[in-house]
Design an enzyme around this catalytic site. Structure first.
Site, PDB file in Angstrom:
ATOM      1  N   GLY A  15     -38.124  -7.547  -0.509  1.00 24.82           N
ATOM      2  CA  GLY A  15     -36.844  -8.144  -0.163  1.00 24.82           C
ATOM      3  C   GLY A  15     -35.974  -7.355   0.782  1.00 24.82           C
ATOM      4  O   GLY A  15     -34.746  -7.436   0.714  1.00 24.82           O
ATOM      5  N   ASP A  71     -35.465 -13.954  -3.216  1.00 31.06           N
ATOM      6  CA  ASP A  71     -35.052 -12.616  -2.787  1.00 31.06           C
ATOM      7  C   ASP A  71     -33.536 -12.466  -2.811  1.00 31.06           C
ATOM      8  O   ASP A  71     -32.999 -11.531  -3.413  1.00 31.06           O
ATOM      9  CB  ASP A  71     -35.580 -12.314  -1.384  1.00 31.06           C
ATOM     10  N   ALA A 127     -31.854  -7.838   1.268  1.00 36.37           N
ATOM     11  CA  ALA A 127     -30.989  -6.737   0.841  1.00 36.37           C
ATOM     12  C   ALA A 127     -30.083  -6.278   1.981  1.00 36.37           C
ATOM     13  O   ALA A 127     -28.899  -5.989   1.767  1.00 36.37           O
ATOM     14  CB  ALA A 127     -31.837  -5.573   0.329  1.00 36.37           C
ATOM     15  N   PRO A 168     -39.250  -0.755   1.744  1.00 36.19           N
ATOM     16  CA  PRO A 168     -40.326  -0.938   2.729  1.00 36.19           C
ATOM     17  C   PRO A 168     -40.216  -2.299   3.418  1.00 36.19           C
ATOM     18  O   PRO A 168     -39.992  -3.323   2.765  1.00 36.19           O
ATOM     19  CB  PRO A 168     -41.604  -0.858   1.879  1.00 36.19           C
TER      20      PRO A 168
END
Length: 317
Positions: free
Chosen positions: A107, A152, A111, A101
């Protein structure tokens, strides 16, 4: 030249949110049930240096030449090109898809950066180790978040739980036994900046009381690390409940988050708390693997917009 793909997981804060801003430790864990994926393939008929960026999640289909230098994907590509000291990339198509999301505290941006860096560097046969991937992903985060913590990109690059404290090196954690969590999205949106500002105002108004709450959260986080890295994690759920109660005291929970936490516990979770900035967003509940689906179902019926069952697996040093 065959297509090359790479993926990277999401992440969530398990303990220590808000207090971490004031010098206390926090713990974050990877979430493998959601991920970002990048696939790179050759475009032999296109000119050298042209990258066709295909990101259907955000309705983007255009070349790096036509996009702004501040486009997040272009920023990542430019950081990689600069690091590798190459004049240009070969003509290629970069397709990006993510199930993480957006703006959900999991994160997504980091990612996507990690997946792109891995896929593109492998495609051009310039593989990079995790340390370099992590550094470049952190640089991309700074472009958009100003002064990110680095949490993150570190959790996501190494796909491993980390224990972190501002100003100190991250410590990679090695869970001694498997743990199962249910994450539930409240469906409420909130501004992280507003939540952080509100906590700071309350701290300024009553530094002794709020400071003591941060100290207690720090103690809980240190104890949680000990339990996660031990063979006997009993008591971890109680620490989550205590952490949530302290977050309530600093004004970052909501009736909806409290309700979801209560419903998770009613359904058999051993612990539950809000995760992230609060004011909305997610809760995370610790469950037995056998009743995780029951807890997830209960949370969905209680109004959660979505649920994710995730597992933290044992790891050796």
């Amino acid at each position: 030249m065959p297509a090359i793909s790479a993926s990277a997981p999401g992440k969530i804060i398990l303990f220590g949110e808000h207090a971490v801003v004031y010098g206390q430790p926090a713990i974050a864990i990877p979430i493998h049930q959601v991920s970002a994926r990048a696939v790179v393939s050759a475009l032999p008929t296109s000119p050298k240096g042209e990258v066709l960026i295909d990101a259907p999640d955000v309705q983007l289909l255009d070349t790096n030449k036509n996009l702004s230098p501040q486009n997040p994907i272009v920023v990542i590509l430019n950081l990689l090109q600069s690091h590798l000291e190459i004049d240009s990339f070969p003509a290629m198509r970069l397709r990006i898809h993510s199930t993480i999301p957006i703006a959900g505290g999991m994160g997504s941006g980091a990612a996507i950066a990690v997946a792109i860096l891995r896929a593109v560097s492998n495609f051009i046969n310039r593989q990079m180790d995790d340390e370099i991937i992590n550094q470049l992903a952190f640089e991309s985060e700074k472009t958009f978040h100003g002064t990110p913590s680095g949490v993150d990109n570190t959790v996501i690059t190494y796909a491993q739980p980390i224990f972190f404290k501002h100003g100190q090196p991250f410590v990679r954690m090695f869970p001694a036994c498997g743990l199962t969590f249910v994450i539930a999205d409240s469906g409420q949106s909130s501004s992280t900046a507003e939540m952080v500002t509100g906590v700071r105002q309350r701290w300024q108004q009553n530094p002794d009381m709020v400071g003591s709450i941060f100290d207690r959260i720090g103690e809980i986080t240190i104890r949680a690390r000990q339990l996660i890295e031990s063979n006997s994690p009993q008591g971890l759920g109680e620490l989550m409940i205590n952490n949530h109660q302290l977050l309530q005291l600093i004004g970052v929970s909501t009736p909806k988050l409290d309700y979801l936490v209560g419903e998770a516990l009613f359904a058999g979770a051993t612990g539950a708390k809000l995760s992230g900035a609060g004011g909305g967003g997610n809760i995370i509940a610790l469950t037995d693997q056998s009743n995780a689906q029951d807890v997830a179902n209960r949370l969905s019926k209680a109004g959660a917009a979505r649920t994710i069952i995730t597992h933290l697996t044992p790891e050796n040093h």
